[in-house]
Design an enzyme around this catalytic site. Structure first.
Site, PDB file in Angstrom:
ATOM      1  CG  ASP A 156      -0.135  -0.027   2.526  1.00 27.89           C
ATOM      2  OD1 ASP A 156       1.100  -0.267   2.463  1.00 27.89           O
ATOM      3  OD2 ASP A 156      -0.726   0.184   3.598  1.00 27.89           O
ATOM      4  CB  CYS A 179      19.645   7.868   1.451  1.00 25.12           C
ATOM      5  SG  CYS A 179      19.358   6.689   0.118  1.00 25.12           S
ATOM      6  CG  HIS A 211      29.645  -7.390  -1.822  1.00 25.85           C
ATOM      7  ND1 HIS A 211      28.644  -6.680  -2.445  1.00 25.85           N
ATOM      8  CD2 HIS A 211      30.402  -6.474  -1.190  1.00 25.85           C
ATOM      9  CE1 HIS A 211      28.802  -5.390  -2.201  1.00 25.85           C
ATOM     10  NE2 HIS A 211      29.853  -5.231  -1.442  1.00 25.85           N
TER      11      HIS A 211
HETATM   12  P1  NAI Z   1      15.083  -0.551   0.060  1.00 24.42           P
HETATM   13  O1  NAI Z   1      15.480  -1.715   0.886  1.00 24.42           O
HETATM   14  O2  NAI Z   1      14.725   0.708   0.753  1.00 24.42           O
HETATM   15  O3  NAI Z   1      13.893  -1.000  -0.894  1.00 24.42           O
HETATM   16  C1  NAI Z   1      12.690  -1.280  -0.310  1.00 24.42           C
HETATM   17  C2  NAI Z   1      11.630  -0.982  -1.333  1.00 24.42           C
HETATM   18  O4  NAI Z   1      11.676  -1.968  -2.387  1.00 24.42           O
HETATM   19  C3  NAI Z   1      10.252  -1.045  -0.745  1.00 24.42           C
HETATM   20  O5  NAI Z   1       9.911   0.193  -0.165  1.00 24.42           O
HETATM   21  C4  NAI Z   1       9.440  -1.369  -1.975  1.00 24.42           C
HETATM   22  O6  NAI Z   1       9.161  -0.196  -2.729  1.00 24.42           O
HETATM   23  C5  NAI Z   1      10.364  -2.248  -2.780  1.00 24.42           C
HETATM   24  N1  NAI Z   1      10.066  -3.669  -2.485  1.00 24.42           N
HETATM   25  C6  NAI Z   1      10.436  -4.345  -1.387  1.00 24.42           C
HETATM   26  N2  NAI Z   1       9.958  -5.616  -1.430  1.00 24.42           N
HETATM   27  C7  NAI Z   1       9.297  -5.708  -2.591  1.00 24.42           C
HETATM   28  C8  NAI Z   1       8.592  -6.771  -3.221  1.00 24.42           C
HETATM   29  N3  NAI Z   1       8.467  -7.989  -2.659  1.00 24.42           N
HETATM   30  N4  NAI Z   1       8.037  -6.521  -4.409  1.00 24.42           N
HETATM   31  C9  NAI Z   1       8.150  -5.311  -5.002  1.00 24.42           C
HETATM   32  N5  NAI Z   1       8.797  -4.282  -4.449  1.00 24.42           N
HETATM   33  C10 NAI Z   1       9.360  -4.480  -3.268  1.00 24.42           C
HETATM   34  O7  NAI Z   1      16.197  -0.322  -1.028  1.00 24.42           O
HETATM   35  P2  NAI Z   1      17.121   0.962  -1.166  1.00 24.42           P
HETATM   36  O8  NAI Z   1      17.832   1.182   0.105  1.00 24.42           O
HETATM   37  O9  NAI Z   1      16.325   2.052  -1.772  1.00 24.42           O
HETATM   38  O10 NAI Z   1      18.174   0.414  -2.213  1.00 24.42           O
HETATM   39  C11 NAI Z   1      17.905   0.315  -3.611  1.00 24.42           C
HETATM   40  C12 NAI Z   1      19.113  -0.311  -4.252  1.00 24.42           C
HETATM   41  O11 NAI Z   1      20.257   0.506  -3.963  1.00 24.42           O
HETATM   42  C13 NAI Z   1      19.462  -1.709  -3.727  1.00 24.42           C
HETATM   43  O12 NAI Z   1      19.924  -2.490  -4.803  1.00 24.42           O
HETATM   44  C14 NAI Z   1      20.576  -1.457  -2.730  1.00 24.42           C
HETATM   45  O13 NAI Z   1      21.430  -2.570  -2.632  1.00 24.42           O
HETATM   46  C15 NAI Z   1      21.279  -0.276  -3.367  1.00 24.42           C
HETATM   47  N6  NAI Z   1      22.027   0.561  -2.409  1.00 24.42           N
HETATM   48  C16 NAI Z   1      21.390   1.206  -1.386  1.00 24.42           C
HETATM   49  C17 NAI Z   1      22.092   2.046  -0.519  1.00 24.42           C
HETATM   50  C18 NAI Z   1      21.394   2.835   0.572  1.00 24.42           C
HETATM   51  O14 NAI Z   1      22.071   3.631   1.257  1.00 24.42           O
HETATM   52  N7  NAI Z   1      20.098   2.705   0.761  1.00 24.42           N
HETATM   53  C19 NAI Z   1      23.541   2.223  -0.677  1.00 24.42           C
HETATM   54  C20 NAI Z   1      24.114   1.508  -1.785  1.00 24.42           C
HETATM   55  C21 NAI Z   1      23.364   0.710  -2.618  1.00 24.42           C
END
Ligand code: NAI
Length: 402
Positions: A38, A149, A216
């Site tokens: 949602d 972030c 990794h």
């Molecule tokens: P996140 O963990 O915040 O993503 C969660 C979001 O993904 C949820 O809010 C939803 O919109 C979506 N999601 C989760 N489960 C789902 C499902 N079953 N089906 C469909 N959508 C779903 O990810 P974040 O932190 O935004 O990271 C995005 C990418 O960036 C990842 O590949 C992460 O490894 C990479 N990354 C993130 C960093 C950070 O500081 N957040 C730093 C470096 C890389």
């Protein structure tokens, strides 16, 4: 007409780019498409009451705060995709497929589709799901997320803990896309603001080959490959804990990656792979002022100040000890959307990768999956990965047909 920027996703990264774009591009409309649970309703409701607040921590420790207002948050692609000039895909790699399928019917010509970050094999999946539309748009692949972030409160506030100085990106321009290649990264740079500075990487294959996925999994294997299952009393350091064994796997996997790049460049005239370099050189280039000792790859990792205190992904046991968490993205993402794709490229190029095969065989066992059998990608779970072989790529030449 106003420019339309679309953010796909609802997590940390999606909040961050939505806030930053709304701030740097006041003349554009910023929309968010989130398909998960949602999230669209919750975020929309929050925007009726509050702006989306960005809290940015600068290098000198000072912070600034800014209020922004994305125009719309929705789960309906037909409302936001047809007008989108630029689409940022900011979700974990396993969710890319769902978003690409939602976008496919509506993407217009000359759309810039940005994988932020791309993770290995994104371009293959785009070609497979978007079909001929891949020819009329451009795919931009970022090596990582530009910011560290975290959402403070869903839909309401995002904290940007750090911003990279530089970030590599490649542009894969569709054969019928009429945008100027040089304009594409400029447009994205204006959305990011001053930092990170985007460094053009020659091609999307170089982004794949230099991905985290060659770092990794070998570190995980070096640490846990011969682990006897006894829980640890402390969480071990990830990069700074790299020993001779792990450094040796890293070096050998890196050699296999570089050999693959050389072979692709040899087979495809005009292709430049100079950005694919041995890992030790990559560390010297990217972290020059952070390495206390760069005399070897092991010492570089152990003494990289940017890695201070980063630990292995661990789960706590009932008696307060720790065991490794193999469901963390270092394996769950970096195998199917990482090393399996690297292996697939090596197979297309005809390069043997005995060390990558060994790491893959171990890691897939920890995930309960089967991608590789011996030295071939013939495991039953291969369709759950983004190996080029899944999408009909049979030769090195095929990799350049977009
Ligand atoms: P996140 O963990 O915040 O993503 C969660 C979001 O993904 C949820 O809010 C939803 O919109 C979506 N999601 C989760 N489960 C789902 C499902 N079953 N089906 C469909 N959508 C779903 O990810 P974040 O932190 O935004 O990271 C995005 C990418 O960036 C990842 O590949 C992460 O490894 C990479 N990354 C993130 C960093 C950070 O500081 N957040 C730093 C470096 C890389």
């Amino acid at each position: 007409s106003r420019r339309n920027i679309l953010v796909c996703g609802g997590g940390n990264g999606a909040h961050c780019i939505a806030a930053i774009a709304a701030r740097t591009q006041p003349e554009a409309d910023i929309s968010v498409l989130t398909l998960y649970a949602d999230e669209a309703e919750r975020w929309s409701k929050s925007l009726e009451q509050n702006p989306l607040k960005g809290i940015r921590v600068h290098k000198d420790g000072t912070t600034d705060e800014f209020d922004t207002k994305p125009k719309l948050v929705t789960k309906d692609p037909s409302v936001v995709v047809p007008s989108a000039d630029m689409i940022f895909m900011v979700v974990p790699a396993f969710a890319h497929e769902q978003y690409l399928k939602a976008l496919a019917p509506y993407v217009k010509d000359n759309t810039i589709l940005v994988g932020l970050p791309t993770k290995c094999g994104f371009e293959f999946q785009c070609r497979s799901i978007l079909g001929d539309k891949t020819k009329t748009c451009s795919i931009v692949s970022f090596e990582t997320l530009p910011w560290a972030c975290r959402i403070l409160e869903f839909g309401t506030s995002i904290k940007i803990l750090g911003t990279k100085d530089t970030i590599g990106a490649s542009v894969l321009k569709g054969s019928e896309c009429t945008l100027e290649k040089s304009d594409i990264l400029d447009k994205i740079q204006r959305v990011f603001g001053e930092f990170p500075k985007i460094l053009p990487v020659q091609n999307y294959l170089a982004i794949i080959l230099m991905s985290d996925a060659c770092i990794h999994p070998p570190i995980m294997y070096g640490k846990w490959g011969k682990w006897d299952g006894t829980p640890l009393s402390e969480k071990p350091l990830f990069y700074q804990g790299v020993d001779e064994v792990a450094a040796d796997y890293l070096t050998k996997v890196s050699n296999e990656v570089v050999a693959t790049a050389r072979e692709i460049a040899r087979q495809q005239s005009g292709v430049d792979m100079k950005d694919v370099v041995p890992l030790i050189d990559w560390y010297k280039n990217h972290y020059s002022d952070q390495l206390v000792d760069d005399s070897s790859l092991m010492r570089a990792l152990q003494t990289n100040k940017a890695y201070d205190g980063l630990i292995h992904p661990m789960k706590e046991t009932s008696d307060g000890k720790f065991v490794p968490d193999f469901s963390y993205r270092y394996t769950s993402e970096d195998i199917p959307f990482g090393m399996v794709v690297l292996k697939g490229l090596a197979l297309l190029a005809g390069v043997d990768t005995p060390v990558m095969d060994e790491v893959l065989a171990w890691a897939q066992g920890k995930l309960g999956k089967e991608f590789i059998v011996g030295s071939e990608l013939e495991g039953k779970d291969l369709p759950q990965s983004r190996a080029p072989q899944n999408y009909g790529f049979k030769t090195v030449d095929d990799l350049f047909k977009f």
